[in-house]
Enzyme design. Sequence first.
Site, PDB file in Angstrom:
ATOM      1  CB  SER A 128       1.169  22.402 -19.971  1.00  0.00           C
ATOM      2  OG  SER A 128       1.048  22.061 -18.615  1.00  0.00           O
ATOM      3  CG  ASP A 173       4.962  29.884 -16.548  1.00  0.00           C
ATOM      4  OD1 ASP A 173       6.167  30.172 -16.538  1.00  0.00           O
ATOM      5  OD2 ASP A 173       4.459  28.995 -15.845  1.00  0.00           O
ATOM      6  CE1 TYR A 223       6.774  28.449  -8.578  1.00  0.00           C
ATOM      7  CE2 TYR A 223       4.852  29.353  -7.454  1.00  0.00           C
ATOM      8  CZ  TYR A 223       5.844  29.464  -8.410  1.00  0.00           C
ATOM      9  OH  TYR A 223       5.921  30.606  -9.180  1.00  0.00           O
TER      10      TYR A 223
END
Length: 380
Positions: A128, A173, A223
């Site tokens: 997103s 992404d 991450y």
Amino acid sequence: MTTGESDRLTLAALVALERAGGEGSIAATAWAPGRCTLVGEHVDYAGGQVLCVAVDLGIAAAARRSDTGRFLVASGETVVTRASADPNGDFADRVLAPVVALRERGVRVPAVELGIAATLPAGAGLASSAALMVATATAILRLLGLTMTARDLAAVALSAERDVLGIPCGPLDQRAVVDSPDGGALLLDCATGREEPVAWPWPDAALAACDTGTQHDVGGAEYRRRREETEQGLAMVGVSTCQELTEARIDSFDLEPGIRRRLLHVIGENRRAVEAADAMRHADLVALGRFMSASHRSLRDLHEVSTPALDATVSAAEGVRGCFGARMVGAGFGGTVVALVTRESSEACMRAMAAACGGTTFLLRPSPGVAGLSPDVVRG
Ligand code: GLA
């Protein structure tokens, strides 16, 4: 997303803008899709290959020049106005980051007012953030009557996230959101930047998804740690990308067990992505499903980025007749599970996943990236 749905979302972005900013000059709009990795998770920052699709859930942005010289950002009921686009810790940082990144590339962006609307769940592992960066940048470029190459647009979106917002993401992404082909997947080589479209050969197969409702962690410490451990491991064994790695090379070093597991993940996951693309080319649904499930096991056991909720949801999907494979998507530590299913078993699969984690289910349809959707802005 059908034209009707993306039009509705674009209208919602325009309505958010007008409600917050009143009447003003004509706004330019843009829509950007999310991405769903099929196989090749947590390898982009290791120079690996990824097979992914852009999806029909996305984000719409409406942009117009500000009459007041102040920036305005509106999304639903949330409205922020401020004098500068630079990050200052509020909700508008993420929407205005592309303004900063475009300016750093020499584009003279005036103060703008932006309305945002989304069908893509935030923080669910479906990119997103990248969709938001790309939608906002594309709407601003359209407003200014400027064009940009697909590579540059993806680079602006990456720089907005990484350099402006400080999120340590890889290149996956943004490239997926910009460059995914119409009616297929993208095989992206993150070492060379090479891209190859792979057609989606199954009219009667579907991607059933379940957002477990737990936030994923791309900006977070875990991450960052996985990325650092992987990069450290590659440096220790003397290679710069996971594509140069072999198991024999890993075995010839006395590595700390955690680092060894990270390297075993990236070497296997990179290979699986290439094999999964081959499975798609041969319309081998069973093989693609098997690679997806193997990808999940590797993310769970070797990269250690899954959670009990994700694991339970994957198992529930795999237990449904007509499901070929399932896996977590994105950075992990929460977020979405995607299952490859026959169309007729998609309802049963979604019910089983929702029962396992209490999450929200939806179908994801492969969609074109922004380069295909915005030929007036994106060239080449
Ligand atoms: C996030 C990051 C990407 C990639 C994936 C995991 O989505 O933004 O760069 O590392 O996680 O594959």
